[in-house]
Design a protein around this motif. Sequence first.
Motif, short mmCIF file in Angstrom:
data_model
loop_
_atom_site.label_atom_id
_atom_site.label_comp_id
_atom_site.label_asym_id
_atom_site.label_seq_id
_atom_site.Cartn_x
_atom_site.Cartn_y
_atom_site.Cartn_z
N ASP A 37 -9.16 -3.15 4.00
CA ASP A 37 -8.36 -3.86 5.22
C ASP A 37 -8.88 -4.81 5.17
O ASP A 37 -7.20 -6.07 5.64
N HIS A 38 -9.37 -6.02 4.47
CA HIS A 38 -9.56 -7.25 5.08
C HIS A 38 -10.82 -7.86 3.82
O HIS A 38 -11.77 -7.32 3.61
N TYR A 51 -13.64 -2.58 6.20
CA TYR A 51 -13.56 -1.17 5.78
C TYR A 51 -12.44 -0.17 7.06
O TYR A 51 -13.72 -0.71 7.76
N ALA A 52 -11.15 -0.35 6.85
CA ALA A 52 -11.33 1.12 7.67
C ALA A 52 -11.41 2.53 7.17
O ALA A 52 -11.05 2.83 6.47
N LEU A 65 -13.92 0.34 11.86
CA LEU A 65 -14.34 -0.72 10.76
C LEU A 65 -15.99 -0.79 10.53
O LEU A 65 -16.80 -1.12 11.19
#
Length: 404
Positions: A37-38, A51-52, A65
Amino acid sequence: MPTDDDGAELLTGAQIGGLLEAAVQHAGGRLVAWELDHVDAQPHRSTTATYAAKVVWPHGERHELLGVSARAQGPTDADARAEIFADGDREVAVWLYPNDPELPGLTRAAYAESMAAILSDYRVVERRLTAPELTLDMMTYRPRRRAVVRDRVAGGATFYTKVLRESAVGPVARRHRLLQEAGVPAPPVLARTPDHLLVMGALPGAALAQALFQPGRPCTAEQLIGVLDAMPTSVAGLERRPPWTDALEHYSAMIAAALPQASSTLDWIGKEVRAGLSGLPQGTEPTHGDFHEGQVHVAGGKVVGILDIDTIGPGRRADDLACLIAHMSTISGMNASQAAGVHALLRAWVPVFDERVDPIELRLRAAAVIVSLATGPYRVQAPTWVSETLAMIDAAGALVRQVA
């Protein structure tokens, strides 16, 4: 982003899946699916990623998350507030949102029931709120750094809760108070909690980032300069935040690690910026430190407020104006009409900025800010991060060529 000492290869590769599975299983769930995710990478120092995930718990399936941090020097004391898992010889910290190991207040700020209690207990609202009366929207979440949550009361006011590290909450509260006392339109702090939350009132008007796309001029260049110049001289006595140009090599290294083909252009930009700014003093003007269209509120064609004043301190006015130029020059997702409107504003504003600060310095500093922004598409894992990153580097190069 290939590297190994900082854990970036592990955290951005498929092999992280096994570690995530182990962490979820340890928490009592079963990992069904996940995606990156980021990413926040600090080359040769640390990497933090979120992480989603889809997780099946005993009470049912939920979207979660997950956060993971890896460090070149191993886990820190703060990491110990998360769960530590080993992958070979490397130990990483893993947590489930909102249990961020460095943002303890996030566990309350993320839920309507606890935020309703905070707003009531600190008398931010006049009556006792219940959870159904409060709508929360996560505006910003930088894992292990900060978060901002919008709290909307049904039929009432809107507030913003800033979630901070313990070391940051005091200095940020003092900065808000300093500007408020000087009459600078920064948000008022309405409550401060022991778990490092600041509840703030909402500014009037709309963000310049929205007003850019509305009919008419949102404000003038003179007004933008004026709100910065209105900051009290005492701001110059605060702790100095390094200008964006000081981090140019750092951000260039982050990009080059992911896109080696951009290395030569980044090296050239860095060389020109350093040469062009060589010998300039650090500056003693009161500055915002991160001045862009998302931080300015406007109404009726005037500037009515500034946000995120955490970074105010001594510096050079060119840094603030360059930051605004860089952000507006790299707005993504615009249609042709919107892009034309933003470019028209830049054409009107930049000559005014050139009268306030040195034009060469302004462009070189703006180029450095654009390089820092060019790490964004990769960090948020945009599907087109390669093309977006290269376009930003081209934009930085174009500014340098104007004065090189």
